[in-house]
Structure formats: C-alpha cells, structure tokens
Write a protein that holds these residues in place. Structure first.
Motif, short mmCIF file in Angstrom:
data_model
loop_
_atom_site.label_atom_id
_atom_site.label_comp_id
_atom_site.label_asym_id
_atom_site.label_seq_id
_atom_site.Cartn_x
_atom_site.Cartn_y
_atom_site.Cartn_z
N THR A 1 0.80 -1.06 0.20
CA THR A 1 0.13 -0.03 0.03
C THR A 1 0.69 1.26 -0.11
O THR A 1 0.57 2.19 -0.68
N ARG A 2 2.01 1.22 0.84
CA ARG A 2 2.87 2.34 0.75
C ARG A 2 3.57 2.41 -0.76
O ARG A 2 3.52 3.70 -1.13
N THR A 3 3.69 1.40 -1.35
CA THR A 3 4.39 1.64 -2.61
C THR A 3 3.52 2.20 -3.66
O THR A 3 3.94 2.87 -4.50
N ILE A 4 2.33 1.68 -3.67
CA ILE A 4 1.11 2.20 -4.43
C ILE A 4 1.02 3.61 -4.22
O ILE A 4 0.85 4.47 -5.26
N GLU A 5 0.92 4.14 -2.98
CA GLU A 5 0.68 5.55 -2.67
C GLU A 5 1.86 6.29 -3.31
O GLU A 5 1.60 7.61 -3.60
N ALA A 6 2.97 5.91 -3.17
CA ALA A 6 4.13 6.80 -3.70
C ALA A 6 4.16 6.64 -5.12
O ALA A 6 4.98 7.61 -5.46
N LEU A 7 3.84 5.63 -5.84
CA LEU A 7 4.05 5.41 -7.26
C LEU A 7 2.90 5.63 -8.21
O LEU A 7 2.96 5.71 -9.33
N LYS A 8 1.82 5.79 -7.59
CA LYS A 8 0.51 5.48 -8.55
C LYS A 8 0.41 6.76 -9.39
O LYS A 8 -0.35 6.85 -10.24
N ASP A 9 0.82 8.12 -9.03
CA ASP A 9 0.80 9.07 -10.05
C ASP A 9 1.97 9.06 -11.22
O ASP A 9 1.98 9.95 -12.09
N GLU A 10 2.94 8.09 -10.89
CA GLU A 10 3.99 7.85 -11.97
C GLU A 10 3.70 6.98 -12.95
O GLU A 10 4.27 6.89 -14.04
N MET A 11 2.97 5.64 -12.49
CA MET A 11 2.81 4.76 -13.25
C MET A 11 1.42 4.03 -13.03
O MET A 11 1.00 3.94 -11.97
#
Length: 232
Positions: free
Chosen positions: A51-61
């Motif tokens: 979930t942390r990873t998604i929150e960090a990268l969801k605007d990039e990919m």
C-alpha cells in the motif's frame, strides 16, 4: 506392481511451467507490462509495504495488483482503497501460483491500462519459490521478528529473489536480529540479490525500494533507452 515415479512427474510439471512462464514473460515484454512477484511469510508486512508503494508510485505509473490467497477478499479491498486496480485470486487451497494461474489472474485483472502489475503471492516461504510465475523480477519481504537465519532455512526462496526487503526495522532493538549476518546469508544464496532494510509502517528505507522498482520498470519498458536517445 509399479510404484509411482514422483520425481519424474515433478520434473515434467516444472518443465511445462517453465515453458509457460517464459512465454508469458515474452508476451508481457511486448505489451510493456512489468510483472513483480512479491513473496513472504504471513505477518511480514507485505500488504502494508504494498500500500505504501502504491501511494508513492501511483501518480508515476499505472499499477494493477493481484492478491492471491486461499480465501477472503480482505487484501484486495485494502489495495483497492490505496488507489490501485486490484483483483483477488482464490487458489482453492493451493499454497502457490504457477505461470498458468498467473496468466488467468492477469486476464482477469486486464493489463491494457497497466504498466506495473504486482502479484502478492500466497504467504509462505516454501511453495511460491518453487514455481516460476512468469514475473520479470521476484521480491520477498523478511521481517525482523522472523530472524536473520531464514536464508539458511529456506534457501530456494532467497535463491530466486532479486531483492530482499528486510521489514520492521523499527523493532530491531527488541529482537536478536543481525542485519549484517542476514545480508551475508542472503548473498550466500544469491550474490546478485539486493538487500534493502525498510520499515513500511514508518517509511524508513522505502525510498531505496521505490528507486529500485522505478529503475527496473523503466528498463523493462525500454524507457531508459529512450531517454538516452533524447526521447521522453
């Protein structure tokens, strides 16, 4: 009366799965989809890390997640709430996913609008390591409370992983966990594996993990090459 030739059957199954996995990887390469196989034992903090990873990268990919479990839809609900496309895979009691099952999951997820697909595999350190899912890279999470000797006890898991996230570093003072020894044992199993200490709950070390994932996705999709050639 002939006895069953179990070893020959296992070899046949694995050979067939390896062929299917290689075929799936080639198809994903053509589509520009990076598939990450994320493994760990239960309670290691896999869903929190995800979930942390998604929150960090969801605007990039564009991210899609396949949540594999024997039953329940708890994890898929959590991932969906974090902002990623998600699907729950029920394994019918099986403790792993193989390439054929992963293909079914990807078809159910739909990869037309996905750049990074993540398979959160069934939680254990044995079965998932035995089957190539067709993933581009394998990652696993080892939490501090589990102990630094796990690479010695579950060698195959660490042999097949490209990156090992050592999670829950915030509780390191309370456990007899030696990070240096753990890294040494991981390198014994796989000299090329990268070890990244993190704490998904507090965010400690997560930037290093995000950086690793960004680079791998870009390389797979050919985006680094495009940049080097002066393209966006």
């Amino acid at each position: 009366m002939e006895s069953f030739k179990i070893l020959e059957i296992r070899q046949s199954v694995f050979a067939s799965n390896d062929e299917e996995a290689a075929k799936l990887r080639a198809e994903l390469k053509e589509k520009g989809v990076f598939l990450l196989n994320l493994m760990s034992s239960p309670g290691s903090g896999k869903t929190t890390t995800l979930t942390r990873t998604i929150e960090a990268l969801k605007d990039e990919m564009k991210i899609g997640v396949m949540e594999a479990d024997i039953d329940s839809d708890v994890d898929a609900r959590t991932i969906s709430a974090a902002g990623a496309k998600a699907i729950q895979l029920h394994t019918g009691g099986m403790c792993h996913l193989d390439a054929g099952m992963t293909r079914q999951g990807l078809e159910g997820l739909g990869t037309g609008d996905v750049e990074l697909a993540i398979l959160e595999n069934v939680g254990n350190l044995v079965c998932p390591a035995e089957f190539d899912t067709g993933a581009v890279k394998n990652a696993m999470i080892l939490s501090v409370p589990e102990g630094h000797d796990k690479p010695l006890k579950y060698p195959l898991m660490f042999q097949v992983c490209d990156v090992v996230l050592v999670n829950k570093m915030d509780v390191l003072p309370y456990f007899n966990f030696d990070l240096e020894k753990c890294t040494e044992y991981v390198k014994m199993r796989n000299p090329k594996a990268q070890v990244i200490p993190i704490c998904a709950a507090t965010g400690e070390g997560m930037d290093a993990w995000y950086g690793w994932l960004r680079r791998e996705v870009r390389a797979w999709r050919g985006e680094e090459t495009k940049k080097e050639n002066g393209h966006e």
